[in-house]
Design an enzyme around this catalytic site. Sequence first.
Site, short mmCIF file in Angstrom:
data_model
loop_
_atom_site.label_atom_id
_atom_site.label_comp_id
_atom_site.label_asym_id
_atom_site.label_seq_id
_atom_site.Cartn_x
_atom_site.Cartn_y
_atom_site.Cartn_z
CD1 TRP A 333 -15.50 -7.70 -17.83
CD2 TRP A 333 -13.28 -7.77 -17.57
NE1 TRP A 333 -15.25 -7.79 -16.48
CE2 TRP A 333 -13.89 -7.83 -16.28
CE3 TRP A 333 -11.90 -7.81 -17.64
CZ2 TRP A 333 -13.16 -7.93 -15.11
CZ3 TRP A 333 -11.16 -7.89 -16.48
CH2 TRP A 333 -11.78 -7.96 -15.22
CG HIS A 334 -9.01 -5.92 -19.62
ND1 HIS A 334 -9.06 -7.16 -20.19
CD2 HIS A 334 -8.32 -6.08 -18.46
CE1 HIS A 334 -8.42 -8.04 -19.42
NE2 HIS A 334 -7.96 -7.40 -18.37
N GLY A 335 -11.93 -2.48 -20.90
CA GLY A 335 -12.16 -1.06 -21.06
C GLY A 335 -12.95 -0.75 -22.31
#
Length: 436
Positions: A333-335
Site C-alpha cells: 500500500w505504501h508504494g
Amino acid sequence: MLFNSVVFIAGFLPVVLLGFILLAGTGRQRYAAIWLTLASLVFYGWWNPAYVPLLVGSMVVNYLIGGYLMRRPSRAALVLGVAANVALLAYYKYTGFLFGWSVGEIVLPLAISFFTFQQIAYLVDAHDGEVTEHDFVNYCLFISFFPQLIAGPITHHGEMLKQFNDSSTFRPRIDNISLGLTVFLLGLFKKVIIADPLGAKTAPIFSIASDGIVPAFYDAWFGALTYTLQIYFDFSGYSDMAIGLGLLFGLRLPVNFNSPFKAHNLIDYWSRWHMTLTRFLTAYIYNPIVMRITRSRMAAGKPLPRRGKMSLSTFVVLVAYPTVLTMFISGVWHGAGWQFVVYGLLHGFYLVVAHGFRAFKARQGLPMDSDKPLYRAAAVLLTFLCVVVAMVFFRADSVPTALAMLAGMAGLSELSTDFDKSDYVPIVLLMAFVWL
C-alpha cells in the site's frame, strides 16, 4: 498545493476560512459543509484538474453502493464494490510494477491510497449495518476534506459523520481557531525547520547507494538515522498541520502519532506510528483473517488457543500468518516496488518475533514487561534500530540500493570518508528529544 506553500497559507486557507465563518457563523451549517466540499475539490484539483472527475466519480459510485448495502446487505455487492476500489488503485499505482510496462501516460492521482481505504471501510461497515447516516454532502466532505485528503490521518466514517451531524460542529469558536493555529504552526515547524533540512542531508547518501556504491560506515549510518528522523518529523508534522486545520473548522481529526520512538517493541511501535493506518489494517484486514481462521478451526473441532497454552502450529496459523499477510499489504500500500514488499515483510517478521516472545513469556509464566531502566532502555534502542533498518528499504529506490546502504552500515565498505562527524551532533540532539 502544499500546506507550507505561500499560495496555501496566504491565499487558499484565508479565503476558505473566511467563507466558512460567514456561512457557519450565520447558522448556515449545510452551506458551510458544501463550501468546504467545493474548496476541498479545488485543493485537490490544484495539482492536476484532470483527476477531480476521478475523485468525484469514485465518491458517487461508492456512495451509491454504500446506500444499496445499507438497504439490502449483499455479500456479492460488497465484494464487487471493494474489488472496484482495489482495481482502481491497482491500475494507477501498480500497473507498471506488476507487468513491467513503461506507463508514462498513467500518472498516479494524489491521495488515491488514502481515499480508497476510507471508502472500503465505509462499504464494509455499510454491509455490516454499522453505518446509520447516509447523506451525500456529508459523505463527500468525509472523503474529500482537504486537511486529511492528501496524506491522512485516515479518518473513519464513524468519527467524522457524527461530527457533521452535530449542529455545534460547524460553529466558529475562537478557542478552536486559536488551538488549531497553534497545532498547525507546530506541524509547520516540524516540516520546514526540521524535516526538510534533514532530507537535504539524506538524499546524497542514498544517491551514492543508488549508483551501486556501498557508502562508508559513517555515511551509511548518518543517512539511515537522518532519514528515519526526517520521515517522522515530516509525516507527524503533516498530521499535526492536518489536525490543526481541522480544528479551524470545528472538526477533530484523529491523532496519528504518539512518540513512536519510545516504543519498547514493534507491537508498541505500530500502536504509536501512523495510528490510523494501524487501526484500519487491524479492523479490516487482520481481524477478519483471524476470525475466518478461528471459525474454520472451530468447525473442524480443533481446540482454540488459551493464554500460555498455544502450540507452535497454532501460533503460526493464528498469529504469524495473519500478521505477515497484513504487513505485506501495508508495505505494498505504501508504494509500488520490491523495496516496499521487503519493508512490509520485514515489519511482519518483527511483529511475529515480538508476539512469539510474548507467547513464550506467557507460557513460562514470566512478566510481560520489566520496569528495570536498563531493560527498558535496551528494548527501546533495539526497537529503534529495527525501525531504522526497515526505513532504509522504505527510502531506497530499489532493493539493491537498500542492500548497499545496509552493507555500509555493517562496515563492509572499502571507501574512506571525509564525513564531518560534527554533523552527528544535531542528529543526536534530535534523537534525545524524541526519546524524552
